[in-house]
Design a protein around this motif. Structure first.
Motif, PDB file in Angstrom:
ATOM      1  N   SER A 122      33.154  49.460 -34.854  1.00  0.00           N
ATOM      2  CA  SER A 122      31.727  49.146 -34.907  1.00  0.00           C
ATOM      3  C   SER A 122      30.983  50.381 -35.359  1.00  0.00           C
ATOM      4  N   LEU A 123      29.873  50.165 -36.071  1.00  0.00           N
ATOM      5  CA  LEU A 123      28.993  51.241 -36.525  1.00  0.00           C
ATOM      6  C   LEU A 123      27.564  50.749 -36.320  1.00  0.00           C
ATOM      7  N   ASP A 124      26.889  51.307 -35.337  1.00  0.00           N
ATOM      8  CA  ASP A 124      25.525  50.898 -35.015  1.00  0.00           C
ATOM      9  C   ASP A 124      24.541  51.866 -35.645  1.00  0.00           C
ATOM     10  N   CYS A 125      23.538  51.346 -36.344  1.00  0.00           N
ATOM     11  CA  CYS A 125      22.525  52.216 -36.939  1.00  0.00           C
ATOM     12  C   CYS A 125      21.176  51.510 -36.945  1.00  0.00           C
ATOM     13  N   ASN A 126      20.118  52.298 -37.122  1.00  0.00           N
ATOM     14  CA  ASN A 126      18.760  51.765 -37.016  1.00  0.00           C
ATOM     15  C   ASN A 126      18.105  51.550 -38.371  1.00  0.00           C
ATOM     16  N   ARG A 127      18.894  51.244 -39.400  1.00  0.00           N
ATOM     17  CA  ARG A 127      18.371  50.865 -40.709  1.00  0.00           C
ATOM     18  C   ARG A 127      19.072  49.586 -41.149  1.00  0.00           C
ATOM     19  N   LEU A 128      18.299  48.540 -41.444  1.00  0.00           N
ATOM     20  CA  LEU A 128      18.878  47.242 -41.759  1.00  0.00           C
ATOM     21  C   LEU A 128      19.556  47.222 -43.123  1.00  0.00           C
ATOM     22  N   LEU A 129      19.012  47.931 -44.117  1.00  0.00           N
ATOM     23  CA  LEU A 129      19.586  47.893 -45.458  1.00  0.00           C
ATOM     24  C   LEU A 129      21.034  48.386 -45.496  1.00  0.00           C
ATOM     25  N   PRO A 130      21.381  49.533 -44.907  1.00  0.00           N
ATOM     26  CA  PRO A 130      22.789  49.935 -44.882  1.00  0.00           C
ATOM     27  C   PRO A 130      23.683  48.934 -44.162  1.00  0.00           C
ATOM     28  N   VAL A 131      23.167  48.305 -43.116  1.00  0.00           N
ATOM     29  CA  VAL A 131      23.945  47.308 -42.394  1.00  0.00           C
ATOM     30  C   VAL A 131      24.326  46.157 -43.316  1.00  0.00           C
ATOM     31  N   ILE A 132      23.349  45.629 -44.044  1.00  0.00           N
ATOM     32  CA  ILE A 132      23.600  44.497 -44.944  1.00  0.00           C
ATOM     33  C   ILE A 132      24.548  44.894 -46.071  1.00  0.00           C
ATOM     34  N   ALA A 133      24.307  46.053 -46.684  1.00  0.00           N
ATOM     35  CA  ALA A 133      25.116  46.489 -47.825  1.00  0.00           C
ATOM     36  C   ALA A 133      26.551  46.785 -47.409  1.00  0.00           C
ATOM     37  N   ALA A 134      26.741  47.519 -46.318  1.00  0.00           N
ATOM     38  CA  ALA A 134      28.086  47.907 -45.907  1.00  0.00           C
ATOM     39  C   ALA A 134      28.902  46.704 -45.451  1.00  0.00           C
ATOM     40  N   ASN A 135      28.263  45.750 -44.776  1.00  0.00           N
ATOM     41  CA  ASN A 135      28.959  44.532 -44.384  1.00  0.00           C
ATOM     42  C   ASN A 135      29.328  43.676 -45.582  1.00  0.00           C
ATOM     43  N   GLY A 136      28.369  43.485 -46.479  1.00  0.00           N
ATOM     44  CA  GLY A 136      28.580  42.558 -47.581  1.00  0.00           C
ATOM     45  C   GLY A 136      29.520  43.067 -48.647  1.00  0.00           C
ATOM     46  N   PHE A 138      31.610  46.177 -48.474  1.00  0.00           N
ATOM     47  CA  PHE A 138      32.824  46.872 -48.051  1.00  0.00           C
ATOM     48  C   PHE A 138      33.461  46.295 -46.792  1.00  0.00           C
ATOM     49  N   GLY A 139      32.839  45.301 -46.186  1.00  0.00           N
ATOM     50  CA  GLY A 139      33.416  44.705 -44.997  1.00  0.00           C
ATOM     51  C   GLY A 139      33.412  45.610 -43.785  1.00  0.00           C
ATOM     52  N   LEU A 140      32.596  46.666 -43.792  1.00  0.00           N
ATOM     53  CA  LEU A 140      32.541  47.580 -42.653  1.00  0.00           C
ATOM     54  C   LEU A 140      31.669  46.980 -41.549  1.00  0.00           C
ATOM     55  N   PRO A 141      32.076  47.109 -40.288  1.00  0.00           N
ATOM     56  CA  PRO A 141      31.389  46.413 -39.187  1.00  0.00           C
ATOM     57  C   PRO A 141      30.125  47.118 -38.715  1.00  0.00           C
ATOM     58  N   TYR A 142      29.169  47.292 -39.641  1.00  0.00           N
ATOM     59  CA  TYR A 142      27.874  47.867 -39.271  1.00  0.00           C
ATOM     60  C   TYR A 142      27.069  46.846 -38.478  1.00  0.00           C
ATOM     61  N   ARG A 143      26.314  47.360 -37.491  1.00  0.00           N
ATOM     62  CA  ARG A 143      25.466  46.516 -36.657  1.00  0.00           C
ATOM     63  C   ARG A 143      24.074  47.138 -36.586  1.00  0.00           C
ATOM     64  N   TRP A 144      23.084  46.290 -36.677  1.00  0.00           N
ATOM     65  CA  TRP A 144      21.697  46.759 -36.598  1.00  0.00           C
ATOM     66  C   TRP A 144      21.353  47.034 -35.146  1.00  0.00           C
ATOM     67  N   ALA A 145      20.749  48.194 -34.900  1.00  0.00           N
ATOM     68  CA  ALA A 145      20.466  48.613 -33.535  1.00  0.00           C
ATOM     69  C   ALA A 145      19.208  49.470 -33.520  1.00  0.00           C
ATOM     70  N   SER A 146      18.647  49.640 -32.348  1.00  0.00           N
ATOM     71  CA  SER A 146      17.659  50.693 -32.151  1.00  0.00           C
ATOM     72  C   SER A 146      18.433  51.943 -31.730  1.00  0.00           C
ATOM     73  N   ALA A 147      18.137  53.074 -32.343  1.00  0.00           N
ATOM     74  CA  ALA A 147      18.892  54.296 -32.051  1.00  0.00           C
ATOM     75  C   ALA A 147      17.993  55.498 -32.264  1.00  0.00           C
ATOM     76  N   ARG A 148      18.211  56.513 -31.433  1.00  0.00           N
ATOM     77  CA  ARG A 148      17.428  57.726 -31.594  1.00  0.00           C
ATOM     78  C   ARG A 148      18.239  58.929 -31.121  1.00  0.00           C
ATOM     79  N   CYS A 149      17.826  60.090 -31.604  1.00  0.00           N
ATOM     80  CA  CYS A 149      18.404  61.358 -31.177  1.00  0.00           C
ATOM     81  C   CYS A 149      17.257  62.308 -30.848  1.00  0.00           C
ATOM     82  N   ASP A 150      17.325  62.948 -29.690  1.00  0.00           N
ATOM     83  CA  ASP A 150      16.337  63.950 -29.282  1.00  0.00           C
ATOM     84  C   ASP A 150      17.072  65.236 -28.957  1.00  0.00           C
ATOM     85  N   ARG A 151      16.532  66.341 -29.456  1.00  0.00           N
ATOM     86  CA  ARG A 151      17.154  67.649 -29.243  1.00  0.00           C
ATOM     87  C   ARG A 151      16.208  68.539 -28.438  1.00  0.00           C
ATOM     88  N   PHE A 152      16.715  69.113 -27.362  1.00  0.00           N
ATOM     89  CA  PHE A 152      15.943  70.009 -26.514  1.00  0.00           C
ATOM     90  C   PHE A 152      16.711  71.324 -26.409  1.00  0.00           C
TER      91      PHE A 152
END
Length: 262
Positions: A122-136, A138-152
């Motif tokens: 599985s590959l979860d990311c917060n951009r819908l376009l890569p999800v659609i392209a990679a699935n359609g 290359f068959g890669l199991p991208y999933r649309w998600a909410s995701a964030r990174c915070d650095r302190f």
């Protein structure tokens, strides 16, 4: 008995049932022989790994591949990172797709030619376009998600929740420690992977990639609440302490041309 597989060039090649010897694990990857089709940069990577029995995950590999093992063990990885500057080989950064956070669950593979790689479950990311392209495409199991990174300063927080009915989530809080260093042999086995194996259009392919050798810092796990590994594998390993936790500030990556292996 022989099986028929198609390589990157020429007619189908018949391979004997006996596998070729695994290629050595190398900290420096080979330059893609076919040129690059994608470029990108990975940032703030956190690698989390657990030991698993090869038999426990063997059914999750595409045809033509099997678990890659070290001292009788293989591993499941949970990897958090930022994708930056995604572009075609010589083009500008792709609009609406060039920057996102990604969290993937992966296994470690080897094929009959001895090529070592990664199998993404599985590959979860917060951009819908890569999800659609990679699935359609290359068959890669991208999933649309909410995701964030915070650095302190020297602490890093990742949080992801998949969209949809099941909505598995993951949250990691880690402290980066010590000086940057080169990986040891075991860490190279986990991270020096110069391609991926995947299944698309009824066939298995290998997609080579290249980047400079990894440089890591150690990391201390402050918190990990994860449902992605169990959702992808059926295993509950994420409830136990990981065998390895590594941090890298990032590097640039080039993907060559994928080719069928069987």
């Amino acid at each position: 008995m022989a099986t028929s597989c198609r390589g990157s060039e020429g007619p189908p090649v018949h391979r004997e049932e006996r596998d070729e010897a695994p290629r050595p694990v190398s900290a420096a990857g080979p330059q893609p022989s076919s040129g690059s089709i994608f470029r990108q940069r990975w940032t703030d990577l956190v690698f989390v790994h657990w030991e698993v029995s090869p038999d426990a995950v063997a059914g999750l590999f595409p045809p033509g591949t099997r678990p890659d093992v070290l001292d009788g063990k293989t591993y499941v990885g949970l990897v958090f990172f930022g994708m930056r500057d995604l572009r075609l080989s010589h083009g500008p950064v792709l609009p609406f797709a060039g920057r996102f956070e990604e969290i993937n669950v992966r296994l470690y593979s080897i094929d009959a030619a001895g090529r070592r790689g990664v199998v993404f479950l599985s590959l979860d990311c917060n951009r819908l376009l890569p999800v659609i392209a990679a699935n359609g495409v290359f068959g890669l199991p991208y999933r649309w998600a909410s995701a964030r990174c915070d650095r302190f300063e020297e602490r890093i927080l990742y949080a992801v929740r998949r969209k949809g009915r099941q909505r598995p989530r993951s949250r990691l809080w880690a402290a980066v420690e010590g000086e940057e260093r080169s990986p040891d042999a075991w860490e190279n086995f986990l991270t020096a992977r110069w391609g991926l194996h995947a299944r698309a259009w009824g066939r298995t392919f290998y997609w080579p990639l290249y980047h400079e050798p990894w440089r890591f810092k150690d990391a201390a796990l402050l918190l990990l609440e994860d449902e992605l590994v169990q959702a992808a594998t059926g295993l509950t390993v994420a409830a136990s302490s990981p065998a390895s936790l590594l941090y890298s500030q990032g590097l640039s990556v080039r993907f060559g041309r994928p080719f069928w292996i069987c």
